[in-house]
Design an enzyme around this catalytic site. Sequence first.
Site, short mmCIF file in Angstrom:
data_model
loop_
_atom_site.label_atom_id
_atom_site.label_comp_id
_atom_site.label_asym_id
_atom_site.label_seq_id
_atom_site.Cartn_x
_atom_site.Cartn_y
_atom_site.Cartn_z
N MET A 1 0.85 -1.19 0.00
CA MET A 1 0.00 0.00 0.00
C MET A 1 0.88 1.24 0.00
SD MET A 1 -1.33 0.20 3.96
CE MET A 1 -1.14 1.95 4.28
N GLY B 1 -1.11 8.54 2.58
CA GLY B 1 -2.49 8.51 2.12
C GLY B 1 -3.18 9.84 2.33
N ASP C 1 -8.29 7.15 2.93
CA ASP C 1 -8.77 6.63 4.20
C ASP C 1 -10.08 7.31 4.59
OD1 ASP C 1 -8.28 5.32 7.02
OD2 ASP C 1 -8.70 7.44 7.41
N TYR D 1 -17.58 8.52 9.53
CA TYR D 1 -17.34 9.84 8.96
C TYR D 1 -18.53 10.33 8.14
CZ TYR D 1 -12.35 8.93 9.96
OH TYR D 1 -11.15 8.63 10.55
N LYS E 1 -13.25 1.99 7.94
CA LYS E 1 -13.30 1.47 9.30
C LYS E 1 -14.74 1.23 9.72
CE LYS E 1 -10.87 5.22 10.41
NZ LYS E 1 -10.24 5.60 9.13
N HIS F 1 -12.64 0.49 14.15
CA HIS F 1 -12.34 1.89 14.43
C HIS F 1 -11.89 2.14 15.87
CE1 HIS F 1 -13.57 6.11 12.84
NE2 HIS F 1 -12.51 6.21 13.60
#
Length: 292
Positions: A13, A17, A44, A49, A74, A107
């Site tokens: 990865m 990010g 991310d 969120y 998450k 999370h």
Amino acid sequence: MNERITLNNDITMPALGFGVFQTPPAETAASVAEALRVGYRLIDTAAAYGNEREVGEAIRASDLDRSEVFIETKLWISDYGYEEALHGFDKSAGKLGVDTIDLLLLHQPLTSDFDKTIGAYKALETLLADGRVRSIGVSNFMPEVLERLLAATDVVPAVNQVEVHPFFSQSDVQKADAGHGILTQAWSPMGGITSYGGSDRSTFDDPVIGEIAAQHGKTPAQVMLRWHLQQGRSAIPKSVRPERITANFDVFDFELTDEELARIDALETGVRSGPDPDSITLASFARDIPEA
């Protein structure tokens, strides 16, 4: 060119990010589109969120193949438990508009109901075995809680995403992660949380970081991101301002010296700016995660 990190299950990865924590949904698609244009390939987000849908829209609207973008999200504590977490994955994948999520994290550890945490992580193991996620991990897991998780599950997390910045580096967490081959990923990597978290000090105004930045012709933010990358961490800075999105990616053309890294390390205060993970309970932090 972004540096890449190989996780403990051999998935690679990007090291750097782009985060969308606290980015309003109405601004998320544009900011992610700008990040992708600049060169970010790790995005991310999180169910909590409320902007997974907009992240997915921006990725689909780009001219990038799905395989070029590493999507990390998450599950929130309201979707913990085995069956609940499987459904949580379906909700996130549906909003993102993808069949496979590259990295799926828990999370928070939910220490007040750890059986639900274990159930949720076992669901992540199932999703990994079924190929619906490519790698799994955790967020905000302290060493003793991580050990409890490892004792009750089979797959070692690939990532532990925690608060790490020059004023709060959590060396004990990083050491525990490294001992198990877990990548430490920094949220609030530039200490932005110190500005709105009630602190009277800001990393951006720190004279040591400012001096190092001046010596390299870089900004304090760029120096802090370089500090993370050179010490082997992943970092996920966030912004909705195009000029900052661009500047935060411009960290691959300089190197900090060992002395400079040590000077930044020495800024440690031992003071957490984010919430204590043990304070996260269903009674206080449960929230309904809408269906896709």
